[in-house]
Design a protein around this motif. Structure first.
Motif: not given
Length: 245
Positions: A36-46, A58-62, A148-152
């Motif tokens: 939950e703490a990393s969702i925003e960062e992942v969405l911005a990255y994707l 791989l980066k999304t999981h990291e 998250l990858v699928y949603m993107e």
């Protein structure tokens, strides 16, 4: 959750987590807090990543799990290349075998190729999710990473899945059927009624927060087996041999 593929559960906790936790409830809670703490960062990255490729998965999981798992971002082929992974008992005719470690990357890349055909993707949304899930690239955190990858990918295909109307158990049944018997419409049939026009990325954290059972293919009933086992080799030879249309 006491069996651990690393073989050091007693000293390092479940999957060598950074807190050395062993209790299943504590593991799930701490793992989900990291997510939950990393969702925003992942969405911005994707959102910025062009194109979405295997390195992006791989980066999304990291990003999502490095706060709890020191090995986050490394796939099974790197960490435990000698082990097969199943959901359910090997003797159960309804068990779900996941991809062999050395084929994980190819499986993910094929899913991304399918998603690139936007018309087919919208018509057959279950194929891409099924292919991503069957790869099961990580020792844990697969469901959330893949979602998250699928949603993107859906967003780039100009549609979304209305996850608020889906049912956890029905979805996981359809997903398991898709993994065992791919490209036969199991998950397409389930997801298609929930296909809607594109949704804003700004709504995603709230949507994701409302989805229950995101780790449904990660912890419950997961077993490991050595790939050298003749029975395991036989299972893989007979598994997912149908032609792809």
């Amino acid at each position: 959750m006491t069996f651990d593929p690393f073989g050091d559960f007693a000293t390092e906790g479940y999957l060598r987590n950074s807190l050395q936790l062993k209790d299943p409830v504590e593991v799930k809670e701490s793992e989900h807090l990291a997510f939950e703490a990393s969702i925003e960062e992942v969405l911005a990255y994707l959102a910025k990543k062009r194109p979405i490729d295997y390195k992006a998965v791989l980066k999304t999981h990291e990003i999502l799990f490095s706060g709890f798992y020191p090995w986050a971002g490394k796939d099974r082929n790197v960490l435990v290349p000698h082990l097969a992974v199943f959901k359910g008992s090997q003797d159960d005719p309804h068990h779900t075998p996941f991809e062999r470690p050395e084929l994980i990357k190819r499986s993910i890349e094929y899913a991304l190729e399918l998603a690139a055909n936007k018309k087919r993707f919208r018509d057959r949304p279950g194929e891409v999710m099924g292919q991503l899930a069957s790869a099961h690239p990580f020792l844990d955190g697969n469901g959330r990473t893949i979602l998250l990858v699928y949603m993107e990918l859906c967003y780039r295909g100009k549609f979304a899945i209305d996850w608020s109307k889906t049912n956890k158990d029905a979805y996981l049944r359809a997903l398991s059927d898709e993994i065992r018997d791919p490209f036969r419409g199991h998950l397409d049939s389930y997801l298609k009624p929930y296909v809607v026009d594109i949704s804003s990325r700004e709504d995603w954290p709230e949507v994701i927060g409302g989805i229950k059972g995101l780790d449904g293919l990660d912890k419950e009933g997961i077993i490991y087996a050595n790939l050298d086992n003749p029975e395991i080799q036989r299972l893989y030879k007979t598994y997912r041999t149908q032609p792809i249309e």
